[in-house]
Design a protein around this motif. Structure first.
Motif, PDB file in Angstrom:
ATOM      1  N   ALA A  96      78.686 -21.328  61.484  1.00 34.12           N
ATOM      2  CA  ALA A  96      79.282 -22.007  62.633  1.00 34.12           C
ATOM      3  C   ALA A  96      80.663 -22.590  62.330  1.00 34.12           C
ATOM      4  CB  ALA A  96      78.339 -23.108  63.126  1.00 34.12           C
ATOM      5  N   THR A  97      80.979 -22.758  61.050  1.00 33.49           N
ATOM      6  CA  THR A  97      82.315 -23.286  60.726  1.00 33.49           C
ATOM      7  C   THR A  97      83.406 -22.264  61.036  1.00 33.49           C
ATOM      8  OG1 THR A  97      82.322 -22.423  58.451  1.00 33.49           O
ATOM      9  CG2 THR A  97      81.418 -24.647  58.771  1.00 33.49           C
ATOM     10  N   GLY A  98      83.017 -20.985  61.110  1.00 33.26           N
ATOM     11  CA  GLY A  98      84.030 -19.945  61.292  1.00 33.26           C
ATOM     12  C   GLY A  98      84.876 -19.733  60.053  1.00 33.26           C
ATOM     13  N   ARG A  99      84.546 -20.404  58.960  1.00 31.30           N
ATOM     14  CA  ARG A  99      85.317 -20.266  57.721  1.00 31.30           C
ATOM     15  C   ARG A  99      84.645 -19.258  56.796  1.00 31.30           C
ATOM     16  NH1 ARG A  99      84.867 -26.519  57.692  1.00 31.30           N
ATOM     17  NH2 ARG A  99      86.601 -27.035  59.076  1.00 31.30           N
ATOM     18  N   PRO A 100      85.439 -18.538  56.005  1.00 25.34           N
ATOM     19  CA  PRO A 100      84.829 -17.614  55.057  1.00 25.34           C
ATOM     20  C   PRO A 100      84.069 -18.361  53.963  1.00 25.34           C
ATOM     21  CG  PRO A 100      87.215 -17.686  54.738  1.00 25.34           C
ATOM     22  CD  PRO A 100      86.914 -18.517  55.949  1.00 25.34           C
ATOM     23  N   THR A 101      82.956 -17.773  53.539  1.00 24.85           N
ATOM     24  CA  THR A 101      82.163 -18.328  52.445  1.00 24.85           C
ATOM     25  C   THR A 101      82.415 -17.512  51.178  1.00 24.85           C
ATOM     26  OG1 THR A 101      80.461 -19.159  53.935  1.00 24.85           O
ATOM     27  CG2 THR A 101      79.787 -18.757  51.642  1.00 24.85           C
ATOM     28  N   VAL A 102      82.670 -18.213  50.086  1.00 22.89           N
ATOM     29  CA  VAL A 102      82.860 -17.564  48.789  1.00 22.89           C
ATOM     30  C   VAL A 102      81.615 -17.816  47.947  1.00 22.89           C
ATOM     31  CG1 VAL A 102      84.294 -17.400  46.717  1.00 22.89           C
ATOM     32  CG2 VAL A 102      85.342 -18.031  48.901  1.00 22.89           C
ATOM     33  N   LEU A 103      81.039 -16.759  47.405  1.00 22.09           N
ATOM     34  CA  LEU A 103      79.902 -16.895  46.487  1.00 22.09           C
ATOM     35  C   LEU A 103      80.380 -16.632  45.063  1.00 22.09           C
ATOM     36  CD1 LEU A 103      76.865 -17.088  45.736  1.00 22.09           C
ATOM     37  CD2 LEU A 103      76.677 -14.657  46.302  1.00 22.09           C
ATOM     38  N   LEU A 104      80.106 -17.588  44.178  1.00 18.79           N
ATOM     39  CA  LEU A 104      80.507 -17.472  42.768  1.00 18.79           C
ATOM     40  C   LEU A 104      79.247 -17.388  41.919  1.00 18.79           C
ATOM     41  CD1 LEU A 104      83.121 -20.396  42.864  1.00 18.79           C
ATOM     42  CD2 LEU A 104      83.628 -17.939  43.037  1.00 18.79           C
ATOM     43  N   ILE A 105      79.162 -16.353  41.083  1.00 16.36           N
ATOM     44  CA  ILE A 105      77.954 -16.128  40.281  1.00 16.36           C
ATOM     45  C   ILE A 105      78.321 -16.110  38.803  1.00 16.36           C
ATOM     46  CG2 ILE A 105      76.073 -14.487  39.781  1.00 16.36           C
ATOM     47  CD1 ILE A 105      76.570 -13.387  42.654  1.00 16.36           C
ATOM     48  N   GLY A 106      77.546 -16.821  37.995  1.00 14.28           N
ATOM     49  CA  GLY A 106      77.791 -16.839  36.555  1.00 14.28           C
ATOM     50  C   GLY A 106      76.584 -16.379  35.762  1.00 14.28           C
ATOM     51  N   GLN A 107      76.863 -15.852  34.612  1.00 11.29           N
ATOM     52  CA  GLN A 107      75.877 -15.585  33.562  1.00 11.29           C
ATOM     53  C   GLN A 107      74.676 -14.758  34.007  1.00 11.29           C
ATOM     54  OE1 GLN A 107      75.164 -19.133  31.269  1.00 11.29           O
ATOM     55  NE2 GLN A 107      74.912 -17.990  29.378  1.00 11.29           N
ATOM     56  N   GLN A 108      74.949 -13.639  34.632  1.00  9.02           N
ATOM     57  CA  GLN A 108      73.878 -12.648  34.817  1.00  9.02           C
ATOM     58  C   GLN A 108      73.426 -12.140  33.460  1.00  9.02           C
ATOM     59  OE1 GLN A 108      73.527  -9.834  37.975  1.00  9.02           O
ATOM     60  NE2 GLN A 108      75.726 -10.008  38.356  1.00  9.02           N
ATOM     61  N   HIS A 109      74.370 -12.105  32.520  1.00 13.91           N
ATOM     62  CA  HIS A 109      74.051 -11.729  31.143  1.00 13.91           C
ATOM     63  C   HIS A 109      74.024 -13.006  30.302  1.00 13.91           C
ATOM     64  CE1 HIS A 109      75.802  -7.643  32.414  1.00 13.91           C
ATOM     65  NE2 HIS A 109      74.486  -7.608  32.458  1.00 13.91           N
ATOM     66  N   GLY A 110      72.878 -13.245  29.677  1.00 16.64           N
ATOM     67  CA  GLY A 110      72.645 -14.536  29.037  1.00 16.64           C
ATOM     68  C   GLY A 110      73.570 -14.860  27.879  1.00 16.64           C
ATOM     69  N   ASP A 111      74.170 -13.833  27.265  1.00 17.05           N
ATOM     70  CA  ASP A 111      75.041 -14.074  26.111  1.00 17.05           C
ATOM     71  C   ASP A 111      76.516 -14.162  26.506  1.00 17.05           C
ATOM     72  OD1 ASP A 111      75.232 -11.412  26.862  1.00 17.05           O
ATOM     73  OD2 ASP A 111      75.467 -10.678  24.795  1.00 17.05           O
ATOM     74  N   GLU A 112      76.781 -14.460  27.789  1.00 18.73           N
ATOM     75  CA  GLU A 112      78.168 -14.551  28.266  1.00 18.73           C
ATOM     76  C   GLU A 112      78.376 -15.922  28.916  1.00 18.73           C
ATOM     77  OE1 GLU A 112      78.574 -11.083  30.765  1.00 18.73           O
ATOM     78  OE2 GLU A 112      77.884  -9.755  29.163  1.00 18.73           O
ATOM     79  N   PRO A 113      78.511 -16.962  28.091  1.00 18.90           N
ATOM     80  CA  PRO A 113      78.435 -18.335  28.611  1.00 18.90           C
ATOM     81  C   PRO A 113      79.681 -18.861  29.339  1.00 18.90           C
ATOM     82  CG  PRO A 113      78.839 -18.363  26.248  1.00 18.90           C
ATOM     83  CD  PRO A 113      78.605 -16.924  26.627  1.00 18.90           C
ATOM     84  N   ALA A 114      80.850 -18.273  29.122  1.00 19.98           N
ATOM     85  CA  ALA A 114      82.071 -18.923  29.621  1.00 19.98           C
ATOM     86  C   ALA A 114      82.094 -19.035  31.150  1.00 19.98           C
ATOM     87  CB  ALA A 114      83.310 -18.180  29.130  1.00 19.98           C
ATOM     88  N   GLY A 115      81.548 -18.030  31.844  1.00 24.18           N
ATOM     89  CA  GLY A 115      81.553 -18.070  33.305  1.00 24.18           C
ATOM     90  C   GLY A 115      80.730 -19.233  33.830  1.00 24.18           C
TER      91      GLY A 115
END
Ligand SMILES: [Zn+2]
Length: 523
Positions: A96-115
């Motif tokens: 309802a805001t009419g604003r775009p939504t950004v989805l940010l996903i981290g660490q699908q791979h467990g040995d990649e911590p920086a994200g």
């Protein structure tokens, strides 16, 4: 948490290390404290997200909530932080805001911590820091750690041994199901998937060189994507992102990888298989980018720089979205209309591959730390070679026994109808012409993975399909038509049939003229 001893032998000498000085700012999430040998734990992430939401509850006009979006295979909570200036944090309020939504996903791979660490920084900056004004133009949903079980063990895979980032079409794992449900409900306009890439690994042995770039990037490069989406990926997102990194003295290159086979000296960009978040979200008509920092296999080395690289990249993507908010608002309906209008018309690509080329890849000399150009065989994803294409059907018929397949399609948000009265449809059935036993297992470690992948070749036979009451119809005049094609054409390695979500070739057929069916839409 897997810990890295502070005195761990450096993976390379001082000359290479000196190429990657720490940034001027210091990030201080729990896992980045100087005294720590472990990254932020799942409990600490939970507390951190709660704290950001609580801080916002004192802010006028901004709503925040920590959502429970599922549980990992070992029962750990999967959580998302929603930030919006809407009237609430549920999907309808964000729409309802009419604003775009950004989805940010981290660490699908467990040995990649920086994200994951970077997303905690971003959450705090949005909630109480310099990024907060962006919420006047965008909504943000953050999943800092998509694979907590892998993170606990410092392992790329899930507890069941699956590669989560190969499961976004089949949705065998609860972790992939949680992300699919989240994107189905919140319909992000933009998705950023944060990873880290292998710095030394096979490169040292194959090329006597060390990877150089702070960030590797790639947007959706799969088949049947609307041209305008790729244009938005490139012009509205990738170019500003490169400039932002450069402005911070950070280098970047297209995402690439090489196999563990020492005789194979090819380097490939990310492939066209519709199985990664990067590609699947593109098929859902979202701008979709994978950003990988220079970090897998080097423990905590350069961790502040790796986090800084992700923070810079993510900030750029948030900024581009805010800047393009009104164009993005028009892009989504335009893409949906364009995709829907293609039903029953033209060709759709069923299978494609990257295109071989030569490429001068900048790397580092492992001894001197100096630049080293290596000319490599390079599989480019920027122009795909079509291996197989077919006339686009009006839709697919599926048998009553295809319940699991139907459930997964629904989880993606694909519209499915149940046939209420027996009917005859004009269509193409698949007839098998050959079947190769494949050494490659279906989705590694999944239930289906105990059975080999089915590699079939088919021809199409035109005929009348008997559609009894209780069977299903998946029309292609819908926005997610290209995702349905990726799932349902049987003779690809990613398909539902190849991976045992559809048991028989005869359980699905291509409907070639607009059917007149008595149906009800599945809720
Ligand atoms: Zn990764």
């Amino acid at each position: 948490m897997a810990s890295v001893p502070a005195d761990a032998t450096a993976p390379y000498g001082d000359a290479v290390e000196a190429r990657f000085p720490a940034p001027s700012m210091v990030y201080n999430t729990p896992g980045l404290q100087a005294s720590r040998t472990t990254f932020t734990t799942q409990d600490e992430i939970h507390t951190w997200l709660r704290d950001q939401a609580a801080a916002l509850s004192r802010s006028v006009g901004i709503k925040a909530a920590v959502l429970s979006i599922g549980a990992s295979q070992q029962g750990q909570p999967l959580e998302a932080l929603v930030l919006t200036r809407g009237t609430g944090t549920d999907p309808a309020a964000l729409q309802a805001t009419g604003r775009p939504t950004v989805l940010l996903i981290g660490q699908q791979h467990g040995d990649e911590p920086a994200g994951s660490e970077a997303l905690l920084v971003i959450a705090r900056e949005l909630a109480q820091g310099l990024l907060q004004p962006l919420l006047e133009r965008i909504n943000v949903v953050i999943v800092p750690r998509a694979n907590p079980d892998g993170a606990d063990r410092g392992d790329p895979l899930t507890a069941g041994g699956q590669d989560l980032n190969r499961d976004h079409l089949l949705l065998d794992t609860p972790e992939a199901q949680a992300l699919a449900r989240l994107t189905r409900d919140y319909r992000p306009t933009v998705v950023l998937d944060a990873h880290e890439y292998t710095v030394l690994g096979p490169y040292l042995q194959k090329f006597n060189a060390v990877e150089k770039f702070d960030a590797l990037l790639q947007y959706s490069t799969t088949v049947n994507l609307p041209e305008f989406l790729t244009k938005a990926d490139e012009e509205w997102y990738r170019r500003p992102l490169l400039a932002a990194l450069k402005g911070q003295g950070l280098s970047s290159e297209w995402y690439h990888t090489t196999s563990a086979d020492m005789a194979d000296r090819k380097i490939s960009m990310g492939g066209p298989e519709p199985v990664t978040i990067r590609n699947v979200e593109g098929l859902k008509n979202s701008v979709s980018l994978a950003v990988e920092t220079r970090g897998a296999g080097i423990g905590r080395l350069h961790i502040q720089r790796r986090v800084h690289t992700h923070v810079t990249a993510i900030t750029s993507v948030l900024g581009s979205t805010a800047q393009r908010a009104s164009e993005l608002g028009q892009l989504r309906p335009y893409l949906e209309k364009e995709v829907s209008a293609q039903a029953c018309k033209g060709q759709s690509i069923v299978e494609a591959a990257n295109t071989p080329a030569q490429y001068d890849l900048q790397m580092l000399d492992p001894v001197t730390g100096g630049d080293k150009t290596v000319t490599v065989d390079w599989e480019s994803a920027l122009a795909l070679r079509t291996l197989k294409s077919r006339v686009r059907p009006c839709g697919y018929w599926l048998s009553e026994s295809s319940k699991t397949a139907i459930e997964r399609l629904r989880l993606h948000g694909i519209q499915v109808f149940r046939v209420l009265e027996q009917s005859a449809l004009l269509g193409d059935i698949y007839r098998e012409t050959s079947r190769a036993g494949s050494a490659q297992q279906a989705m590694q470690g999944s239930l289906a993975g105990s059975q080999p992948l089915i590699k079939t070749e088919v021809t199409l036979v035109r005929g009348v399909i008997d559609a009894p009451a209780g069977s299903y119809y998946v029309p292609l005049n819908q926005p997610l038509a290209n995702l349905a094609i990726a799932a349902l054409e049987p003779d690809t390695q990613s398909s539902f049939f190849a991976n045992h979500l559809i048991n028989e070739l005869a359980s699905a057929a291509r409907v070639m003229s607009e059917p007149s069916l008595k149906t009800e839409e599945l809720p």
